[in-house]
Write a protein that holds these residues in place. Sequence first.
Motif, short mmCIF file in Angstrom:
data_model
loop_
_atom_site.label_atom_id
_atom_site.label_comp_id
_atom_site.label_asym_id
_atom_site.label_seq_id
_atom_site.Cartn_x
_atom_site.Cartn_y
_atom_site.Cartn_z
N ALA A 196 0.83 -1.20 0.00
CA ALA A 196 0.00 0.00 0.00
C ALA A 196 0.87 1.25 0.00
CB ALA A 196 -0.91 0.02 1.22
N LEU A 197 0.41 2.25 -0.73
CA LEU A 197 1.03 3.57 -0.72
C LEU A 197 0.02 4.55 -0.14
CD1 LEU A 197 3.10 5.78 -1.51
CD2 LEU A 197 2.03 5.81 -3.78
N VAL A 198 0.45 5.29 0.87
CA VAL A 198 -0.39 6.33 1.46
C VAL A 198 0.26 7.68 1.18
CG1 VAL A 198 -1.39 7.25 3.58
CG2 VAL A 198 -1.24 4.77 3.25
N LEU A 199 -0.31 8.40 0.24
CA LEU A 199 0.19 9.73 -0.07
C LEU A 199 -0.19 10.68 1.07
CD1 LEU A 199 -0.75 9.88 -3.85
CD2 LEU A 199 1.52 9.46 -2.87
N CYS A 200 0.75 11.55 1.42
CA CYS A 200 0.55 12.45 2.56
C CYS A 200 0.18 11.64 3.80
CB CYS A 200 -0.50 13.51 2.26
SG CYS A 200 0.02 14.69 1.02
N GLY A 201 1.02 10.67 4.12
CA GLY A 201 0.71 9.74 5.20
C GLY A 201 1.41 10.01 6.51
N THR A 202 1.95 11.20 6.70
CA THR A 202 2.73 11.45 7.91
C THR A 202 1.97 12.19 8.99
OG1 THR A 202 3.65 13.53 7.05
CG2 THR A 202 4.88 11.49 6.58
N ARG A 203 0.80 12.69 8.66
CA ARG A 203 0.01 13.43 9.65
C ARG A 203 -1.48 13.25 9.34
NH1 ARG A 203 4.57 16.55 9.15
NH2 ARG A 203 5.47 17.33 11.11
N GLY A 204 -2.32 13.57 10.30
CA GLY A 204 -3.75 13.68 10.08
C GLY A 204 -4.39 12.41 9.54
N ILE A 205 -5.29 12.60 8.59
CA ILE A 205 -6.04 11.47 8.03
C ILE A 205 -5.09 10.46 7.38
CG2 ILE A 205 -7.65 10.82 6.19
CD1 ILE A 205 -9.25 13.36 6.87
N GLY A 206 -4.10 10.94 6.64
CA GLY A 206 -3.17 10.03 5.99
C GLY A 206 -2.47 9.12 6.97
N LEU A 207 -2.05 9.66 8.10
CA LEU A 207 -1.39 8.86 9.13
C LEU A 207 -2.36 7.82 9.70
CD1 LEU A 207 0.93 8.14 10.97
CD2 LEU A 207 0.35 10.11 12.41
N GLY A 208 -3.61 8.23 9.92
CA GLY A 208 -4.60 7.27 10.41
C GLY A 208 -4.81 6.13 9.43
N VAL A 209 -4.83 6.44 8.14
CA VAL A 209 -4.98 5.40 7.12
C VAL A 209 -3.77 4.47 7.13
CG1 VAL A 209 -5.14 4.95 4.65
CG2 VAL A 209 -6.51 6.77 5.67
#
Length: 254
Positions: A9-22
């Motif tokens: 899986a790739l989570v773009l903008c995954g370091t904070r907020g909703i992206g981190l939760g995903v």
Amino acid sequence: MYDLEGKRALVLCGTRGIGLGVARCLARHGSSVTVSGTDESRAAEVAASLPGSGNASFACDFHDPADVGGKVAATGPYDIILLNSPGAAPGTVDELSAARLRQAIDLMLLSLHSAVEAGLPSMKRKGWGRLVAVTSSSLSTPIGGLAASSVVRSALQSYLKLLADSTGRFGITVNHVIPGKVDTDRLRAVDAATAGRLGTDVDAVRGAALESIPLGRYGTPDDIGELVAFLASDRAAYITGTGIRSDGGYDKSI
């Protein structure tokens, strides 16, 4: 548990907020997760903190769609991609210059299009893929203080629907999640900007918002993450081309 073992899986903008939760939720459900962020060291720290193994990270500039696509192509292939982007700066439509609108299009639409272009060929070859975007309640009711975001999110919704129509025959689903008021740094900044515009304080803005949410609370990033994990799983194999709300009942439209 959603069985995502063996999925990348790739989570773009995954370091904070909703992206981190995903990112947390996908990793908990068995996927190896790559997170992108604007800060390389922050992205590496987040990847190291995720459960499971095989997690990784990279940094990219969402103001440069070609950079996003290049990094996705270089680090893939991926089975699951969360199409998430930074939000455009707050502001009303009468303050929206052509330059700021072009910036928002690069940031929130063309960067995601570039990621899809890079990730889609391998999904087609495999005959399986999940593209899940994070959109906004502005799709049903444009948000006056987030004019640029509201305009570009509408364009993104059309793009995702057309993409779902064209990729379904390859076993690829395309959906988007529609958060309401999720307690993130961005929402706090939006609340502060709203308070300034209305000449009131942040507590008053937050209190009024909570009164409009039937479940009586702001959402959490993990609330959104669990929905994304479901859409990424085989349990959601017959869901495509749609947006699903996770907003505590905030949106009053049918």
